[in-house]
Design a protein around this motif. Structure first.
Motif, PDB file in Angstrom:
ATOM      1  N   ARG A 596      -4.715   8.177  -0.864  1.00 36.23           N
ATOM      2  CA  ARG A 596      -5.180   7.349   0.387  1.00 36.23           C
ATOM      3  C   ARG A 596      -6.601   6.977  -0.180  1.00 36.23           C
ATOM      4  NH1 ARG A 596      -3.001  11.048   4.020  1.00 36.23           N
ATOM      5  NH2 ARG A 596      -4.721  12.189   4.201  1.00 36.23           N
ATOM      6  N   HIS A 597      -7.504   7.818  -0.901  1.00 35.11           N
ATOM      7  CA  HIS A 597      -8.581   7.383  -1.466  1.00 35.11           C
ATOM      8  C   HIS A 597      -8.713   6.184  -2.628  1.00 35.11           C
ATOM      9  CE1 HIS A 597     -10.781  11.501  -0.140  1.00 35.11           C
ATOM     10  NE2 HIS A 597     -10.804  10.422   1.022  1.00 35.11           N
ATOM     11  N   GLU A 598      -7.572   6.546  -3.142  1.00 37.40           N
ATOM     12  CA  GLU A 598      -7.300   5.344  -4.312  1.00 37.40           C
ATOM     13  C   GLU A 598      -6.993   4.188  -3.618  1.00 37.40           C
ATOM     14  OE1 GLU A 598      -7.686   5.396  -7.606  1.00 37.40           O
ATOM     15  OE2 GLU A 598      -8.062   7.602  -7.624  1.00 37.40           O
ATOM     16  N   ASN A 599      -6.212   4.113  -2.412  1.00 42.33           N
ATOM     17  CA  ASN A 599      -5.526   2.760  -1.807  1.00 42.33           C
ATOM     18  C   ASN A 599      -6.845   2.401  -1.171  1.00 42.33           C
ATOM     19  OD1 ASN A 599      -2.923   3.409  -2.762  1.00 42.33           O
ATOM     20  ND2 ASN A 599      -2.490   4.412  -0.779  1.00 42.33           N
ATOM     21  N   GLN A 600      -7.655   3.051  -0.643  1.00 38.66           N
ATOM     22  CA  GLN A 600      -8.891   2.527  -0.005  1.00 38.66           C
ATOM     23  C   GLN A 600      -9.954   1.954  -1.096  1.00 38.66           C
ATOM     24  OE1 GLN A 600     -10.863   5.683   2.557  1.00 38.66           O
ATOM     25  NE2 GLN A 600      -9.197   5.581   3.929  1.00 38.66           N
ATOM     26  N   LYS A 601     -10.003   2.472  -2.154  1.00 42.77           N
ATOM     27  CA  LYS A 601     -10.643   2.096  -3.222  1.00 42.77           C
ATOM     28  C   LYS A 601     -10.241   0.642  -3.673  1.00 42.77           C
ATOM     29  CE  LYS A 601     -12.153   3.002  -7.845  1.00 42.77           C
ATOM     30  NZ  LYS A 601     -12.395   4.060  -9.003  1.00 42.77           N
ATOM     31  N   VAL A 602      -9.054   0.703  -3.628  1.00 44.85           N
ATOM     32  CA  VAL A 602      -8.414  -0.637  -4.103  1.00 44.85           C
ATOM     33  C   VAL A 602      -8.583  -1.632  -2.926  1.00 44.85           C
ATOM     34  CG1 VAL A 602      -6.240  -1.803  -4.618  1.00 44.85           C
ATOM     35  CG2 VAL A 602      -6.643   0.612  -5.741  1.00 44.85           C
ATOM     36  N   VAL A 608     -14.044  -6.900  -1.570  1.00 47.04           N
ATOM     37  CA  VAL A 608     -15.269  -7.397  -2.313  1.00 47.04           C
ATOM     38  C   VAL A 608     -14.806  -8.594  -2.978  1.00 47.04           C
ATOM     39  CG1 VAL A 608     -16.939  -6.657  -3.954  1.00 47.04           C
ATOM     40  CG2 VAL A 608     -16.413  -5.132  -2.302  1.00 47.04           C
ATOM     41  N   ALA A 609     -13.766  -8.396  -3.686  1.00 44.74           N
ATOM     42  CA  ALA A 609     -13.415  -9.728  -4.562  1.00 44.74           C
ATOM     43  C   ALA A 609     -13.008 -10.746  -3.503  1.00 44.74           C
ATOM     44  CB  ALA A 609     -12.142  -9.496  -5.349  1.00 44.74           C
ATOM     45  N   LEU A 610     -12.470 -10.734  -2.321  1.00 39.58           N
ATOM     46  CA  LEU A 610     -12.348 -11.675  -1.481  1.00 39.58           C
ATOM     47  C   LEU A 610     -13.761 -12.167  -0.996  1.00 39.58           C
ATOM     48  CD1 LEU A 610     -10.057 -13.217   0.069  1.00 39.58           C
ATOM     49  CD2 LEU A 610     -10.300 -11.488   1.818  1.00 39.58           C
ATOM     50  N   VAL A 611     -14.629 -11.549  -0.589  1.00 42.67           N
ATOM     51  CA  VAL A 611     -15.792 -12.145  -0.189  1.00 42.67           C
ATOM     52  C   VAL A 611     -16.507 -12.880  -1.279  1.00 42.67           C
ATOM     53  CG1 VAL A 611     -18.081 -11.224   0.576  1.00 42.67           C
ATOM     54  CG2 VAL A 611     -15.843 -10.265   1.597  1.00 42.67           C
ATOM     55  N   ALA A 612     -16.432 -12.286  -2.544  1.00 38.38           N
ATOM     56  CA  ALA A 612     -17.139 -13.009  -3.752  1.00 38.38           C
ATOM     57  C   ALA A 612     -16.500 -14.371  -3.915  1.00 38.38           C
ATOM     58  CB  ALA A 612     -17.028 -12.052  -4.839  1.00 38.38           C
ATOM     59  N   ASP A 613     -15.283 -14.345  -3.800  1.00 40.85           N
ATOM     60  CA  ASP A 613     -14.397 -15.356  -4.028  1.00 40.85           C
ATOM     61  C   ASP A 613     -14.621 -16.421  -2.821  1.00 40.85           C
ATOM     62  OD1 ASP A 613     -12.412 -16.754  -5.625  1.00 40.85           O
ATOM     63  OD2 ASP A 613     -11.082 -16.838  -3.859  1.00 40.85           O
ATOM     64  N   PRO A 660       3.656   0.451  10.064  1.00 42.55           N
ATOM     65  CA  PRO A 660       1.950   0.353  10.242  1.00 42.55           C
ATOM     66  C   PRO A 660       1.665   1.719   9.747  1.00 42.55           C
ATOM     67  CG  PRO A 660       3.269   0.301  12.393  1.00 42.55           C
ATOM     68  CD  PRO A 660       4.377   0.211  11.329  1.00 42.55           C
ATOM     69  N   SER A 661       0.577   1.820   9.424  1.00 42.57           N
ATOM     70  CA  SER A 661      -0.251   3.032   9.084  1.00 42.57           C
ATOM     71  C   SER A 661      -0.679   3.879   9.951  1.00 42.57           C
ATOM     72  CB  SER A 661      -1.298   2.799   7.929  1.00 42.57           C
ATOM     73  OG  SER A 661      -2.008   3.937   7.375  1.00 42.57           O
ATOM     74  N   SER A 662      -0.358   5.211   9.801  1.00 44.08           N
ATOM     75  CA  SER A 662      -0.756   5.823  11.092  1.00 44.08           C
ATOM     76  C   SER A 662      -1.800   6.803  10.937  1.00 44.08           C
ATOM     77  CB  SER A 662       0.434   6.993  11.661  1.00 44.08           C
ATOM     78  OG  SER A 662       0.762   7.650  10.520  1.00 44.08           O
ATOM     79  N   SER A 663      -2.361   6.710   9.475  1.00 46.21           N
ATOM     80  CA  SER A 663      -3.375   7.586   9.055  1.00 46.21           C
ATOM     81  C   SER A 663      -4.586   6.827   9.719  1.00 46.21           C
ATOM     82  CB  SER A 663      -3.452   7.562   7.433  1.00 46.21           C
ATOM     83  OG  SER A 663      -3.631   6.248   6.992  1.00 46.21           O
ATOM     84  N   ARG A 664      -5.609   7.867   9.883  1.00 50.55           N
ATOM     85  CA  ARG A 664      -6.947   7.759  10.392  1.00 50.55           C
ATOM     86  C   ARG A 664      -7.742   7.031   9.225  1.00 50.55           C
ATOM     87  NH1 ARG A 664     -10.771  11.299   9.820  1.00 50.55           N
ATOM     88  NH2 ARG A 664     -10.063  13.299   9.071  1.00 50.55           N
ATOM     89  N   PRO A 665      -8.704   6.342   9.373  1.00 49.61           N
ATOM     90  CA  PRO A 665      -9.625   5.908   8.336  1.00 49.61           C
ATOM     91  C   PRO A 665     -10.587   7.222   7.694  1.00 49.61           C
ATOM     92  CG  PRO A 665     -10.067   4.368  10.114  1.00 49.61           C
ATOM     93  CD  PRO A 665      -9.017   5.458  10.528  1.00 49.61           C
ATOM     94  N   GLU A 666     -10.687   7.222   6.527  1.00 48.89           N
ATOM     95  CA  GLU A 666     -11.475   8.430   6.019  1.00 48.89           C
ATOM     96  C   GLU A 666     -12.770   7.611   5.667  1.00 48.89           C
ATOM     97  OE1 GLU A 666     -10.470  11.340   5.483  1.00 48.89           O
ATOM     98  OE2 GLU A 666      -8.198  10.892   6.019  1.00 48.89           O
ATOM     99  N   VAL A 667     -13.794   8.224   6.343  1.00 48.65           N
ATOM    100  CA  VAL A 667     -15.167   7.946   6.091  1.00 48.65           C
ATOM    101  C   VAL A 667     -15.900   8.901   5.055  1.00 48.65           C
ATOM    102  CG1 VAL A 667     -17.424   7.380   7.297  1.00 48.65           C
ATOM    103  CG2 VAL A 667     -15.135   7.052   8.488  1.00 48.65           C
TER     104      VAL A 667
END
Length: 667
Positions: A596-602, A608-613, A660-667
């Protein structure tokens, strides 16, 4: 010679013989052969005849060939009275005539080559196989290489179906086991001068087949040929063998034998040993559809004469060859008796001569005695015993009467002279008796030597008997040792059985324990549908079931882990074994959290890439400072961004998840 026939016994046909007859096609028809049940004497059903396994494998089949029928009628014999080698002789002769001479089996040619003889031993005359077909001594014929004896063939008898021929005279006579074999003049029948002229070309062809260098034909080659083409020579056939068409020929009984079976059969019916090669083909090509007879080839026909209306012509019976032996034995016995009586006479004469001296005889009487012996009379003239002493008195009286005044000295001289003549006769007789005594002594010496040899032989036999007795004792000791070893083996076997039972009980106990543990872990109970009341079998079945269940679970787990492996370990290669694969999914850290961390990192990097674009101005220092943003605000931002998630992912080229994802966001 004792005239004792070999008795019939209960037929003993092995499974090997049955398999061989099936391979040869002899049992192709259901009613072709019938086997005896428990009878010890043949009792063939109607239209069946008695035959033997060794007859059938040598070319005999029903319906029987007309040539063989004729031979049985002419010679006055039955089928069971021919030996297996005689049957093979007839098969080879018919094959020779049809395949290599190009003529039907010829009766005149047969008489030039063969004759019949009795088959008997010194102590018995045979009825089963009591007739032997022999090659004449003055004829050169093929080397057939017959075996010296066919072991046990008389015990393998059966019934063959003799199909009714067109006329009664062509059927062979029914079986008669009590019919005695009588030697007939037809056994030695020779070909007439006219028949010899007619068959001289055939005899020349036979000599050519035997003596052509590089193309010599042998009896074994002929035998191998008719076995190879699977046609029985002694069976009545529609077409002769010179019209043989190959694998589709109507006369074939079966398909080709294998090379191994053919070689084994040829060695069985011949005297070839394992070192002798079995001919794979004939050196002379036989006549057939591919090698037809020459044009205008004479096909002279000559069958043995068959009787009319089923009546067998009476043949002259010839006396047996061994007659007169009893007379010879009586003469020998009489000669021995005469010799014994002569010895007794000589002995009595010698004893009488030693009792008294012979009387003095005069020369005149001596001449008379010599004349009587020379004339051949059995005994000299008898004289009065009272006058024997005065045999020379007439001569003595004449001398005395001529001069009565002679001195007593002359009388003494005359008396001494007469006594001298008597002693000389006595000495001559004594010499004769002494010569006879010496001859008897030599005879007795020879008899003594023979007795000594007999004594030595008896001693040698006694030594041999003692050696055999010692061997018997040793064998008895060996038997006792075998009994002891057998007892020890039985004891060891009993102990082994006991140990095996204990081992099986231990296995059962251990399996029950394992089964209870398995049931406790899996909460599953397994029962056999059809129990056999065999605890060990039941336990093994439990193990098999549980083992199958465990293997299926492992296979399912492995398949699932292999599908998840690329997601968790995208840069690694999946392990080959399930154990290593399971270890990969059991690390100290939480693989799900890591993913999940990897997915969040992606996701963050993609955002970020979208905002930069989008070329918007953002203060990234404030965005990355999570301490200045409250958690509730972060959640509200995420919740506000969810409706646009699919659009953002589509823009990034990522396919959204179906659930849909049922996992809670990791902070």
């Amino acid at each position: 010679m004792a005239a004792e026939d070999l008795d019939w016994e209960r037929s003993k046909i092995s499974n090997q013989d049955l398999n061989l007859m099936k391979k040869l096609g002899l049992m192709k028809k259901d009613d072709a052969i019938r086997f005896p049940s428990e009878e010890s004497y043949p009792n063939p059903p109607m239209e069946y005849r008695v035959s033997f396994v060794d007859h059938l494998i040598r070319g005999l089949s029903a319906p029987i060939h007309d040539f063989l029928r004729g031979l049985l009628f002419v010679y006055g014999i039955q089928l069971h009275q021919l030996t297996p080698n005689s049957i093979l002789h007839i098969s080879i002769f018919i094959t020779l005539c049809e395949c290599f001479l190009g003529v039907p089996p010829n009766w005149a040619l047969w008489k030039r080559i063969f004759l019949l003889r009795r088959n008997a031993s010194r102590n018995a005359t045979y009825n089963i196989g009591g007739v032997v077909i022999c090659v004449r001594t003055d004829v050169e014929y093929f080397d057939v290489k017959f075996p010296d004896s066919v072991q046990g063939w008389r015990k393998k008898w059966l019934y063959i179906h003799e199909e009714s021929a067109n006329s009664v005279e062509h059927n062979i006579v029914p079986f008669d086991g009590n019919a005695k074999i009588q030697r007939r003049r037809s056994w030695d029948a020779e070909a007439s001068e006219e028949e010899k002229k007619a068959t001289e070309a055939l005899m020349s062809r036979i000599r050519q087949l035997q003596n052509t260098r590089g193309e010599e034909l042998s009896g074994v080659q002929i035998t191998a040929y008719f076995l190879r083409i699977r046609v029985q020579p002694l069976q009545a056939r529609k077409n002769p063998l010179w019209t043989y068409t190959g694998g589709n020929d109507a006369n074939r009984l079966s398909s080709d034998l294998s090379a191994k079976d053919l070689e084994k059969l040829i060695r069985r019916i011949s005297s070839l040993n394992k070192k002798d090669p079995v001919p794979s083909s004939c050196r002379v090509e036989p006549y057939s559809s591919t090698n037809p007879l020459p044009e205008n080839h004479p096909t002279m026909s000559s069958l043995p004469p068959l009787p009319e209306d089923g009546e067998v012509e009476e043949q002259a019976v010839v006396a047996e060859d061994n007659q007169g032996s009893s007379l010879h034995e009586s003469e020998v016995a009489g000669s021995h008796k005469s010799a014994a009586s002569h010895e007794k006479e000589v002995e009595s004469e010698a004893s009488e001569s030693t009792q008294s001296l012979p009387p003095a005889v005069s020369p005149k009487n001596k001449r008379k005695r010599d004349d009587a012996e020379a004339s051949g009379t059995s005994k000299p003239e008898e004289t009065d015993p009272s006058s024997q002493k005065a045999a020379y008195d007439p001569y003595l009286g004449t001398l005395i009467s001529s001069d009565e005044e002679e001195e007593p000295l002359i009388k003494d001289l005359l008396r001494i002279g007469t006594q001298f003549v008597g002693y000389r006769e006595y000495a001559s007789n004594a010499e004769e008796k002494l010569a006879e005594a010496n001859e008897r002594a030599n005879t007795l010496a020879q008899q003594l030597e023979q007795s000594e040899q007999a004594r030595k032989k008896a001693e040698s036999d006694a030594v041999g008997a003692r050696a055999e007795a010692d061997k018997a004792k040793a064998d008895a000791a060996g038997v006792e040792d075998l009994r002891k070893r057998l007892h020890d083996a039985e004891t060891s076997l009993s102990e082994h059985i006991t140990a095996q039972s204990a081992r099986e009980e231990a296995i059962l106990k251990r399996i029950r324990t394992q089964n209870r543990r398995f049931v406790a872990r899996t909460a599953q109970e397994y029962e056999l549908e059809d129990p056999d009341n065999d605890p060990l079998l039941d336990a093994v079945s439990f193990l098999e079931f549980h083992g199958t269940e465990a293997r299926e679970g492992i296979d399912e787990a492995k398949a699932g882990l292999l599908r998840l492996f690329p997601y968790f370990f995208p840069k690694k290669e999946a392990p080959a074994t399930f154990l290593n694969l399971a270890k990969c999914f059991n690390p100290p850290e939480d693989l799900g959290l890591k993913m999940r961390h990897e997915n969040q990192k992606v996701a963050v990097e993609s955002t970020v890439a979208l905002v930069a674009d989008s070329q918007q101005t953002i203060d990234w220092t404030k965005v990355g400072d999570t301490d200045q943003i409250e958690q509730l605000k972060w959640r509200s931002l995420v919740k506000a961004a969810k409706p646009n998630t699919k659009k953002i992912l589509a823009y990034l080229g990522v396919k959204p998840a179906s659930t849909p994802s049922s996992s809670r966001p990791e902070v």
